[in-house]
Scaffold this active site. Sequence first.
Site, mmCIF file in Angstrom:
data_model
loop_
_atom_site.group_PDB
_atom_site.id
_atom_site.type_symbol
_atom_site.label_atom_id
_atom_site.label_comp_id
_atom_site.label_asym_id
_atom_site.label_seq_id
_atom_site.Cartn_x
_atom_site.Cartn_y
_atom_site.Cartn_z
ATOM 1 N N ARG A 1 0.862 -1.194 0.000
ATOM 2 C CA ARG A 1 0.000 0.000 0.000
ATOM 3 C C ARG A 1 0.889 1.232 0.000
ATOM 4 N NH1 ARG A 1 -5.033 2.000 3.744
ATOM 5 N NH2 ARG A 1 -6.027 0.496 2.369
ATOM 6 N N CYS B 1 -16.173 2.741 1.709
ATOM 7 C CA CYS B 1 -15.003 1.891 1.989
ATOM 8 C C CYS B 1 -14.522 2.043 3.429
ATOM 9 C CB CYS B 1 -13.884 2.237 1.019
ATOM 10 S SG CYS B 1 -13.429 3.985 1.071
ATOM 11 N N ARG C 1 -14.020 -7.304 3.392
ATOM 12 C CA ARG C 1 -12.630 -7.080 2.950
ATOM 13 C C ARG C 1 -11.794 -8.318 3.259
ATOM 14 N NH1 ARG C 1 -10.252 -2.422 2.664
ATOM 15 N NH2 ARG C 1 -8.892 -3.573 1.255
ATOM 16 N N GLN D 1 -10.689 -3.549 -2.625
ATOM 17 C CA GLN D 1 -11.890 -2.892 -2.086
ATOM 18 C C GLN D 1 -13.103 -3.214 -2.955
ATOM 19 O OE1 GLN D 1 -12.182 -0.735 0.806
ATOM 20 N NE2 GLN D 1 -14.333 -1.123 0.368
ATOM 21 N N ASP E 1 -17.022 8.181 -0.668
ATOM 22 C CA ASP E 1 -15.724 8.037 0.000
ATOM 23 C C ASP E 1 -15.348 9.418 0.534
ATOM 24 O OD1 ASP E 1 -13.221 7.176 0.853
ATOM 25 O OD2 ASP E 1 -12.368 6.949 -1.154
ATOM 26 N N HIS F 1 -7.720 0.678 -6.009
ATOM 27 C CA HIS F 1 -7.931 -0.059 -4.755
ATOM 28 C C HIS F 1 -8.716 -1.336 -5.100
ATOM 29 C CE1 HIS F 1 -7.949 -0.843 -0.611
ATOM 30 N NE2 HIS F 1 -8.808 0.059 -0.166
HETATM 31 N N1 NVA Z 1 -9.760 7.250 -1.015
HETATM 32 C C1 NVA Z 1 -9.321 6.890 0.319
HETATM 33 C C2 NVA Z 1 -9.581 5.449 0.564
HETATM 34 C C3 NVA Z 1 -9.200 4.939 1.916
HETATM 35 C C4 NVA Z 1 -9.489 3.486 2.084
HETATM 36 C C5 NVA Z 1 -7.855 7.226 0.483
HETATM 37 O O1 NVA Z 1 -7.060 6.942 -0.429
HETATM 38 O O2 NVA Z 1 -7.482 7.785 1.519
HETATM 39 N N1 CP Z 2 -11.111 0.637 3.211
HETATM 40 C C1 CP Z 2 -9.810 0.587 3.540
HETATM 41 O O1 CP Z 2 -8.923 0.332 2.713
HETATM 42 O O2 CP Z 2 -9.570 0.827 4.864
HETATM 43 P P1 CP Z 2 -8.134 1.022 5.551
HETATM 44 O O3 CP Z 2 -7.546 2.293 5.004
HETATM 45 O O4 CP Z 2 -8.424 1.090 7.020
HETATM 46 O O5 CP Z 2 -7.271 -0.149 5.184
#
Ligand code: NVA
Ligand code: CP
Length: 337
Positions: A109, A274, A319, A139, A233, A136
């Site tokens: 990540r 998410c 998830r 997700q 989101d 993602h």
């Molecule tokens: N769009 C958000 C998703 C978090 C799971 C981010 O990248 O922070």
């Molecule tokens: N939805 C998601 O990816 O959550 P986290 O950022 O907590 O992993």
Amino acid sequence: MNLKNRSFLTLLDFKKEEIEYLLSLSFALKAKKKGLTHVKEVDGKLLEGKNIVLLFDKTSTRTRCSFEVAAHDEGASVTYLTNSQMGKKESLEDTAKVLGRLFDGIEYRGYEQKVVEDLALFSGVPVWNGLTDIDHPTQFLADMMTAMEHTGKGPDSIKFAYIGDGRNNVANALMIGCSILGSSYSVASPESLFPEPALLEKCRSAAAGSNGSITLTTDPFEAVKGADVIYTDIWCSMGEEDKMQERIELLKPYQVTMDLLKASGNDDVLFEHCLPSFHDLNTTIGKEVYEKFGLKEMEVSDEVFRSRHSVVFDEAENRMHTIKAVMVATLSDKLNY
Ligand code: NVA
Ligand code: CP
């Protein structure tokens, strides 16, 4: 179906049947965990003897915990790495080659999509994208699984309406997945946050082949008409925290409220997110935004978040089941599914 040794970097690399297979395997693994139905093809510890590394350059709750729990459930061992030498004292290529010697699979990540691509290129083992700036993909599997469970419909009969930042990682993954599986996808955003044209073109071409559809509008009330699932989101993704004021101004009219749910015309419309979410003042960032801009809730009202329509915690649980399916499909020597 054989996905052994494949990386999972973006859904664009997968065919419709392969994504359907991952969803079906997710349902089988969930049933196994809950002891509900016996599917003998997923019996036993499917990842026994495997070693997995989880590399995180951004924060996480669900994704990290899902990889860890899924790995433990199936007998794999896990190393969590946040402070590696990668890119600082050692090139990505060298780090990838080392990790490929020690581990059977790598989760990453971080920021650039090129990092997951290069990890896959140089490590020689399956790499799983746990979120980048533009995608993602794990997700999406949880989002679709949850929608299927709650609507009882197949992906090609489900209509998703995504409201808010239409070109972030979560929106991109949802648009890609829906277009390959033949779902209907509408996005309501200000024009400056519409999906990126090159990706939109790829998705439109996938949707043409699957009988799916993609609609773009600036009007959230238009987008949600006939929706099975309304999705949103956060307004500033990780790495965009300095854009808060600009995003609030742009996205305030796109908050998901009860009025928007009603405009779907579907009394049983689902709400998905998410997570994490700013729906109340119980976070430090939520409080800072309230003090600076006077907003008590951002992308979704607390009323919607806590309503009977909201399936966000089922989605969070899923998830784990879907990430387990991705690891098992790409790594297991014992799977006969
Ligand atoms: N769009 C958000 C998703 C978090 C799971 C981010 O990248 O922070
Ligand atoms: N939805 C998601 O990816 O959550 P986290 O950022 O907590 O992993």
